[in-house]
Design a protein around this motif. Structure first.
Motif, mmCIF file in Angstrom:
data_model
loop_
_atom_site.group_PDB
_atom_site.id
_atom_site.type_symbol
_atom_site.label_atom_id
_atom_site.label_comp_id
_atom_site.label_asym_id
_atom_site.label_seq_id
_atom_site.Cartn_x
_atom_site.Cartn_y
_atom_site.Cartn_z
ATOM 1 N N VAL A 150 0.843 -1.206 0.000
ATOM 2 C CA VAL A 150 0.000 0.000 0.000
ATOM 3 C C VAL A 150 0.871 1.247 0.000
ATOM 4 O O VAL A 150 0.621 2.216 -0.726
ATOM 5 N N MET A 151 1.906 1.228 0.828
ATOM 6 C CA MET A 151 2.821 2.370 0.916
ATOM 7 C C MET A 151 3.490 2.642 -0.432
ATOM 8 O O MET A 151 3.627 3.802 -0.855
ATOM 9 N N ARG A 152 3.880 1.584 -1.112
ATOM 10 C CA ARG A 152 4.509 1.724 -2.429
ATOM 11 C C ARG A 152 3.552 2.386 -3.415
ATOM 12 O O ARG A 152 3.930 3.282 -4.166
ATOM 13 N N ALA A 159 0.381 10.323 -3.054
ATOM 14 C CA ALA A 159 -0.289 10.611 -1.787
ATOM 15 C C ALA A 159 0.686 11.282 -0.839
ATOM 16 O O ALA A 159 1.871 10.942 -0.801
ATOM 17 N N GLY A 160 0.184 12.228 -0.061
ATOM 18 C CA GLY A 160 1.069 12.988 0.814
ATOM 19 C C GLY A 160 1.353 12.334 2.142
ATOM 20 O O GLY A 160 2.319 12.684 2.819
ATOM 21 N N ALA A 161 0.520 11.375 2.549
ATOM 22 C CA ALA A 161 0.720 10.714 3.840
ATOM 23 C C ALA A 161 -0.065 9.417 3.889
ATOM 24 O O ALA A 161 -1.054 9.239 3.174
ATOM 25 N N GLY A 182 11.435 0.673 -0.835
ATOM 26 C CA GLY A 182 11.999 2.017 -0.739
ATOM 27 C C GLY A 182 10.990 3.101 -0.417
ATOM 28 O O GLY A 182 11.360 4.218 -0.036
ATOM 29 N N ALA A 183 9.694 2.805 -0.557
ATOM 30 C CA ALA A 183 8.663 3.832 -0.348
ATOM 31 C C ALA A 183 8.596 4.299 1.097
ATOM 32 O O ALA A 183 8.147 5.416 1.377
ATOM 33 N N LEU A 184 9.040 3.477 2.026
ATOM 34 C CA LEU A 184 9.034 3.840 3.441
ATOM 35 C C LEU A 184 9.761 5.151 3.687
ATOM 36 O O LEU A 184 9.413 5.910 4.595
ATOM 37 N N GLU A 185 10.769 5.441 2.881
ATOM 38 C CA GLU A 185 11.579 6.647 3.066
ATOM 39 C C GLU A 185 10.973 7.871 2.384
ATOM 40 O O GLU A 185 11.495 8.968 2.524
ATOM 41 N N HIS A 186 9.883 7.696 1.624
ATOM 42 C CA HIS A 186 9.373 8.778 0.776
ATOM 43 C C HIS A 186 7.965 9.252 1.110
ATOM 44 O O HIS A 186 7.388 10.028 0.353
#
Length: 284
Positions: A150-152, A159-161, A182-186
């Motif tokens: 989902v985060m990816r 999405a902003g958050a 890698g999306a965890l960092e973004h």
């Protein structure tokens, strides 16, 4: 010369039997011993998480908010990460064989030859929500694979958050980070104690909150309104909790004409984010 075949001698028959027995033994599966899986090692020290995989680690290295304690890396992974000199890194880094990392993550983890121990990123509070027109909200989704996926999608569609509940949610881990690629960092991860109160705060901030429900009264595309959208998704199986259903602005469904009428939460999030992004872009 006679066309009849000469019959084999007893000696020929003996060697033929030996050759046949050798082929059968060679082709038998009894000599094959599958590699035994290595179980994960002990958990990391309190407050630390272990992240692994090339995309995950590369993104963590590029994130100035990351406080990395150490790295284990193979020669191949070092080259693929573009690290010329391990001693130049601002934390200890050790060149190891893949089996060394296997003993920590377990051999089932796809670590791609690199692992870091790092402090977990601190989730933000809802008051820190930046100037964004699209957010994603998860109502007690606990599977780290799903949350990572989902985060990816959230990062991919701008999405902003990502807003999650402090309890009954998947927290930062190697599995989640690997699934996020890698999306965890973004993306800002925001934790809230009471989801209904958080949704009310989003309403006050001008967000239309849309809960995805397979039995929703209207199609998602026909539900969008306003300039800010918060998509709310529940866990697979139980879906949105009753209080969440009562609090969101609208309940909507993804209309699917095929034989399968439902998607897992990560796929549903991707489709909904795409639809919401198209709506917001056309409204500008």
């Amino acid at each position: 010369m006679s066309d009849d075949k000469k019959s084999g001698t007893p000696k020929d028959s003996h060697y033929a039997r030996l050759r046949r027995a050798h082929r059968e033994q060679k082709g038998s599966a009894t000599h094959f011993r599958p590699k035994q899986p290595v179980p994960p090692g002990a958990n990391p020290p309190e407050g630390l998480v272990r992240l692994y995989g090339l995309h995950t680690v590369r993104a963590a290295l590029d994130n100035p908010r990351r406080k990395i304690g150490r790295m284990l890396v193979t020669r191949n992974a070092q080259d693929r990460l573009g690290i010329a000199d391990l001693t130049a890194l601002p934390f200890p880094a050790e060149l190891v064989e893949p089996k060394t990392i296997d003993k920590i993550t377990g051999s089932e983890a796809v670590h791609q030859g690199v692992l870091i121990e790092t402090e977990a990123l601190k989730p933000k509070r809802l008051g820190a929500l930046g100037d964004t027109s699209l957010v994603l909200v998860l109502d007690q989704v606990t599977d780290p694979h799903n949350v990572g996926a989902v985060m990816r999608s959230a990062v991919a569609f701008g999405a902003g958050a990502l807003i999650v509940t402090a309890r009954h949610s998947a927290h930062e881990s190697g599995v989640l980070a690997k699934s996020a690629s890698g999306a965890l960092e973004h993306i800002d991860l925001i934790e809230v104690r009471n989801l209904a109160e958080a949704l009310s705060q989003l309403h006050e901030a001008g967000f239309q909150t849309i809960g995805l429900d397979s039995e929703g009264p209207a199609e998602l595309e026909k539900t969008f309104a306003g300039e800010k959208v918060a998509l709310v998704l529940g866990a697979e199986g139980k879906g949105l909790r009753q209080k969440t259903r009562e609090t969101v602005t609208s309940l909507a469904r993804l209309d699917m004409p095929g034989a399968i009428r439902s998607l897992n939460v990560s796929n549903a999030a991707a489709v909904a984010l795409y639809a919401a992004g198209r709506f917001l872009a056309s409204s500008e």
